[in-house]
Write an enzyme that holds these catalytic residues in place. Structure first.
Site, PDB file in Angstrom:
ATOM      1  N   LYS A  16       6.920  -2.624  -5.446  1.00 22.42           N
ATOM      2  CA  LYS A  16       7.761  -3.826  -5.475  1.00 22.42           C
ATOM      3  C   LYS A  16       7.035  -5.014  -6.096  1.00 22.42           C
ATOM      4  CE  LYS A  16       8.662  -4.178  -1.095  1.00 22.42           C
ATOM      5  NZ  LYS A  16       7.772  -3.096  -0.637  1.00 22.42           N
ATOM      6  N   ARG A  92      13.662  -7.900   6.052  1.00 23.00           N
ATOM      7  CA  ARG A  92      12.966  -6.777   6.676  1.00 23.00           C
ATOM      8  C   ARG A  92      13.789  -6.119   7.782  1.00 23.00           C
ATOM      9  NH1 ARG A  92       7.526  -6.320   5.459  1.00 23.00           N
ATOM     10  NH2 ARG A  92       6.630  -8.052   4.285  1.00 23.00           N
ATOM     11  N   ARG A 126      -6.096   3.450  -2.461  1.00 20.20           N
ATOM     12  CA  ARG A 126      -6.449   2.078  -2.819  1.00 20.20           C
ATOM     13  C   ARG A 126      -7.880   1.760  -2.361  1.00 20.20           C
ATOM     14  NH1 ARG A 126      -2.569  -2.779  -1.018  1.00 20.20           N
ATOM     15  NH2 ARG A 126      -2.947  -1.839   1.027  1.00 20.20           N
ATOM     16  N   ARG A 159      -9.749  -0.123   3.012  1.00 22.57           N
ATOM     17  CA  ARG A 159      -9.391  -0.960   4.154  1.00 22.57           C
ATOM     18  C   ARG A 159      -8.896  -0.091   5.308  1.00 22.57           C
ATOM     19  NH1 ARG A 159      -5.516  -5.575   1.736  1.00 22.57           N
ATOM     20  NH2 ARG A 159      -4.083  -4.119   2.710  1.00 22.57           N
ATOM     21  N   ARG A 170       2.621   2.862   9.248  1.00 21.53           N
ATOM     22  CA  ARG A 170       3.283   1.753   8.536  1.00 21.53           C
ATOM     23  C   ARG A 170       4.603   2.214   7.940  1.00 21.53           C
ATOM     24  NH1 ARG A 170      -0.782  -0.131   4.153  1.00 21.53           N
ATOM     25  NH2 ARG A 170       0.919  -1.514   3.536  1.00 21.53           N
TER      26      ARG A 170
END
Length: 216
Positions: A16, A92, A126, A159, A170
């Site tokens: 996005k 959301r 990532r 992370r 998530r």
């Protein structure tokens, strides 16, 4: 063509942010994200609202979630100052989607469709520089030297929220909260689905085609 009002939906890792920035540049419209809008309005006076704190900054500094009604007010302010926009990261939940319909008219709602396994691969791959915060990906945009930042030579780390267990949680939370939003726009007839698993250029061209078709 009028300045488009675009809502981009998709799970974490769907692309996005990348696609929103390109849309904003191509159509010369505002890229509105809740994070940016909150930071830009963190000192907004919300004392007239029945909330715990008088500014969004106070919630952020306390490490607490900013309530929906405050986020709604901030998004309303950001959209009122934009002729055209691409909205990314809001709504959301269903309550926010219903509020959004009261304050603006959307030309098109684009949903980036990406499988869960692809999302997990993207998010767990990532790597972030521990020094300057630059982002890399072990597969899609690796550094010149493994584990070393091209920008500053700092160490690249994964992370905590990019580990597989955390990523899957998530995605579960996203689906629980945001899937009803997708269904809401699908039922309204404003939702278009774009395959988000192609190259970034292919995905962008598909989105641009949908935006142009909706605003002709």
């Amino acid at each position: 063509m009028s300045d488009p009002h675009v809502l981009l939906l998709g799970a974490p890792g769907a692309g996005k942010g990348t696609q929103s920035k390109r849309l904003a540049e191509t159509f010369d419209i505002e890229h509105v994200t809740t994070g940016d809008a909150l930071r830009a309005n963190k000192d907004m006076d919300i004392s007239h609202m029945d909330t715990e704190y008088d500014t969004p900054r106070a919630y952020m500094e306390a490490g607490e979630l900013v309530p929906d009604e405050v986020v709604n007010e901030i998004v309303k302010t950001a959209l009122s100052e934009a002729d055209g926009y691409v909205l990314d990261g809001y709504p959301r939940n269903l309550d926010q989607a219903e509020y959004l319909s009261e304050i603006t008219d959307l030309d098109v709602v684009v949903f980036l469709d990406v499988s869960e396994e692809e999302l997990v691969d993207r998010l767990t791959g990532r790597r972030v520089c521990d020094e300057c915060g630059a982002n890399y990906h072990v597969e899609f945009s690796p550094p010149e030297e493994e584990g070393v930042c091209d920008e500053c030579g700092g160490d690249l780390i994964q992370r905590d929220d990019d580990t597989e267990d955390t990523v899957r949680e998530r995605l579960r939370v996203y689906e629980e909260n945001t899937e009803p939003v997708v269904e809401h726009y699908r039922d309204e007839g404003t939702l278009v689905e774009v395959d988000g698993e192609g190259t970034p250029d292919d995905v962008f061209e598909a989105i641009r085609g949908e935006v142009e078709a909706a605003t002709e």
